[in-house]
Design an enzyme around this catalytic site. Structure first.
Site, PDB file in Angstrom:
ATOM      1  N   ALA A 197       0.834  -1.196   0.000  1.00  0.00           N
ATOM      2  CA  ALA A 197       0.000   0.000   0.000  1.00  0.00           C
ATOM      3  C   ALA A 197       0.871   1.249   0.000  1.00  0.00           C
ATOM      4  CB  ALA A 197      -0.897   0.011   1.220  1.00  0.00           C
ATOM      5  N   THR A 199      -1.039   4.632  -0.744  1.00  0.00           N
ATOM      6  CA  THR A 199      -2.069   5.534  -0.214  1.00  0.00           C
ATOM      7  C   THR A 199      -3.316   4.771   0.240  1.00  0.00           C
ATOM      8  OG1 THR A 199      -3.021   5.854  -2.418  1.00  0.00           O
ATOM      9  CG2 THR A 199      -1.320   7.404  -1.742  1.00  0.00           C
ATOM     10  N   ASP A 257      -0.105  11.397 -11.691  1.00  0.00           N
ATOM     11  CA  ASP A 257       0.605  10.199 -12.169  1.00  0.00           C
ATOM     12  C   ASP A 257       0.590  10.099 -13.686  1.00  0.00           C
ATOM     13  OD1 ASP A 257      -2.022   9.588 -12.342  1.00  0.00           O
ATOM     14  OD2 ASP A 257      -1.851   7.556 -11.540  1.00  0.00           O
TER      15      ASP A 257
END
Lengths: 514, 514
Positions: A197, A199, A257
């Site tokens: 993980a 976020t 992103d």
């Protein structure tokens, strides 16, 4: 010029940074962010100058990245000369100006990213320019290839090699734990690597780690795959596309992103995938909000796949609520184990067999979904999962109750009866993180209801699990501030969504899971 | 959570950075670039996390910026909690997406820049987004005001206050040393602050420093101006617009300057200027290449001036060769002193009296250029310069020969006779820098010819001065690689400009002088 080295006894996160005071820097004609070449006994390294006004004159401070590479000891003399910025900075500037980059230019950038010749400032500018200016599909292809070439690869010498990937954002998505065994049990190779993980409350590697070790080397992955056809390993330390790992460190604080496509596909290329299904969860609570957006992204993935010699297909999946009921590494692993043993939630099984079915059909199996369901129901998938767990060094006989869950628990109840009208993925994820996930693996959330379920006032909406009371309290508090589940008789009676001004609780809502 | 503080005995260039190892960071749920709040005895500070894999567990490493602010000692316990990114990061992201920023949003960004709440990555992304997305004139106005409000101001309580500024890029531009005394001698207030060289061989502060101290405080500037009407001080340490100083640190490595207008005008506003002339050198060898570009920029300056309550006018000046003959701090100061004493080059006097004339006409003087010429020729300007030198703590009787020039000297001669067909500003600047300018103040270049001059084969084109033989040699070598002056009978006989591929020597060619 000759300066004395002052060894700073720590790392700079891989960065090659040299500290100079103002005076010493201006002797060199160097400003902050300029490059210097440090020479010691025929070893040379290019470093980026940081200015510290209280640093001693005629000293150059070096972090471990530099001192270890050069083999310098404290107080030893080194030769320091001004050096030019790398050629790749010109190409970064080209992209800032909105120009298209050539193959050699993209390769030079990726090389300098990996070799740490570009500073955080330069990388941040590049990532921002990519986001604003965009990349042509040819640029994306070259960038993907350059990222593969800059890293290690998994050469299984087999074909076909299957894989799946979710672009993420959907809490509780434990599809991989069911899908890898189904594909492997069907006789196909699926060397799955997953992330932890960043976020979210749990990455696949975090989930699987509660069943067996995931920190495998490339050699260990080969052994596991040769033995079982599949694996579920953590991809983070494999250096499959090290440039991407560095880009992610820049994308994370900026919450953009632009490298989504090359980032995902380069890692798939690096493990040698020939057939892949990309899961694109779609809905208000995930990264991709509309079916239209999902289609655009899907065609980009398929186009890029074709260019890289990978047969890529996409599954647009319902993303308006978590998958299954469990959110948090151990809770999810337990739910997945239950599901593969025959007792899991319908949506998890439905999604998994759909995606597995597409994959199987891509390699020539007819009625893929039916085949996947058969493997799941027959117990073959469970046996395969246990094989993989054993091959990765876990206990193959593990039962759901063996998985340790946080022993602190709180219930959140409905203030109003009726139906579940909405579930906010982001709020669920934040509450699970506040409870300690993903670090404290036993913590998270168990939903007791899903969209459309009926319930009465005062009935339990969800449970919070934690390993520590302080975390449980914090998560319970947060649940009051950002209620993640809405109940009522009809949506028509719930017209007010938000009142502005109102306190907006902004925790990281950006999805960056690869 | 409680961690022990590990004091790092150096500064992080003003940044508030905390070091954690991976394990300790993940206990906090913090990734690289996340914020943490560090609490010690009722003092709190927000820091940005850097991950260092070899750092001890359960320690938090802090640079001096943090340890001094909190008053922590080594090994003391501090409370560390995850903290959110500042609200201003949302506005940075808005600009990345191409949206227009509101006044409150721009102010929040500037405040967080000055208080160091935004990381280099975030600042680099913001500066890049400004470059790519642009700023509306309203945004530029608000940004300029916010930068003024974030810093100190010079309150002279007088009006009018005159000023001039060159956007730079022209080697040898010592206009200020003549212009300030002319304006002051005419009875007008001109509290001139200047920068040191960043990418050039000499900034005005570097030049003036060979005549008298320039490192004045705001109080000292007031005294000098009250005594003499003018001053020539270094602006760098006055904190007139500290946000801008931080933006410049980001613009410098990226070689983009989207903040040119607010950067210049905020500093003028901070010193209280009411009337200003902006000099825009124009030509192939400077930042602004064409008259058209110069006009566009000029109208922006005038518009911004009006919005800030400053009467701004612009002078588009010939920028295709250096101004005067001398390049390098001491060489230029000497030339300027000679000029003000009656023996200087024509272009320097012509440019200075033109700009001074415009300024004088802006405040109601008729025939401004004539007035400026009179002041210069009558010796009033020289007397005023000596007054200012004395008021700033220099020797008022200084003569040109008192200015120390590098005693190492080399001559570069013409390989071909004829006329001077072109002079490359950038090459001249690089050679002067290679000789040691601006740090070694006596070094630089003296041109022996200017555009159009006739000379024979073997005659001297320029001299290089240095304080050290190694520098002299390096500069002489560089002069061979990038010949800065072209000679020949006719341009028509010099059709080949470059041959590609050829070795391109890229030194910093970006102009960042404010």
């Amino acid at each position: 010029m000759k300066f004395k080295a002052r060894l700073l006894d720590i790392q700079a996160g891989g960065r090659r940074i040299a500290i100079l005071d103002d005076e010493t820097a201006s002797l060199l004609g160097a400003h902050s962010s300029d490059r210097v070449k440090i020479t010691y006994k025929n070893h040379q390294i290019i470093a980026i100058v940081n200015i510290a006004s209280n640093f001693p004159h005629n000293y150059i401070g070096v972090y471990e990245e530099i001192s270890k590479t050069l083999g310098i000891r404290d107080e030893e003399q080194v030769e320091v000369q001004p050096a030019q910025a790398p050629e790749s900075l010109r190409y970064v500037q080209k992209k800032i100006r909105g120009e298209r980059l050539r193959e050699s230019e993209i390769k030079a950038i990726v090389k300098d990213v990996v070799e740490r010749h570009l500073s955080d400032i330069e990388l941040a500018s590049f990532v921002t320019a990519l986001y604003v200016r965009g990349l042509s599909m040819s640029e994306i292809e070259v960038l993907s290839r350059a990222m593969v070439e800059s890293g290690k690869t998994l050469n299984l010498k087999k074909s076909p090699i299957l894989d799946k990937h979710s672009i993420g954002g959907m809490p509780g998505d434990k599809t991989t734990i069911l899908l890898v065994p189904i594909i492997a049990a069907a006789g196909f190779i699926i060397p799955k690597t997953s992330s932890r993980a960043i976020t979210s409350p749990a990455g696949t590697a975090d989930r699987v780690e509660t069943l067996c070790p995931v920190n495998l080397t490339i050699e260990e992955i080969k052994e596991v795959v040769n033995k079982t056809n599949g694996c579920m390993a953590w991809g983070g330390a494999l250096e499959l596309a090290p440039a991407d790992d560095l880009f992610i460190q820049i994308e994370y604080p900026l919450e953009i992103d632009p490298l989504l496509l090359p980032s995902i596909m380069s890692k798939k290329k690096a493990i040698g995938a020939t057939h892949i299904v990309i899961d694109i969860p779609t809905g208000r609570g995930v990264k991709i909000k509309t079916i239209g957006e999902a289609h655009t992204l899907a065609y980009d993935f398929m186009d890029l796949g074709k260019r890289l010699g990978i047969n890529a297909q996409c599954a647009v999946t319902f993303g308006e609520q978590p998958l299954g009921y469990a959110i948090g590494p151990a809770l999810e692993a337990k739910e997945a184990l239950n599901a593969i043993m025959g007792n899991g939630p319908a949506d998890l099984k439905e999604k998994t067999t759909n995606i597995a079915g597409i994959l199987l059909e891509m390699v020539g199996i007819e009625n893929g979904k039916k085949k996947a369901e058969d493997i799941l129901q027959s117990g073959k998938a469970e046996r395969k999962l246990r094989e993989i767990i054993e091959a990765q060094g876990g206990e193959p006989k593990i039962m759901p109750d063996d998985i340790k869950i946080g022993d602190k628990k709180a219930e959140v109840t409905a203030e109003e009866g009726g139906r579940v009208l909405w579930i906010n993925n982001e709020s669920i994820a934040q509450i699970a993180r506040e409870a300690g996930a993903p670090k404290e693996k036993g913590s998270g959330v168990i939903l007791k209801v899903k969209l459309g379920d009926k319930l009465g006032k005062g009935e339990v909406l969800f449970e919070i699990y934690a390993e520590r009371n302080t975390k449980l309290e914090a998560a319970t508090e947060l649940a009051k501030k950002i209620p993640p589940i809405g109940t009522g008789e009809k949506l028509e009676e719930k017209m007010l969504i938000d009142r502005i001004p109102t306190k907006i609780i902004h925790k990281k809502a950006f999805t960056l899971e690869r």
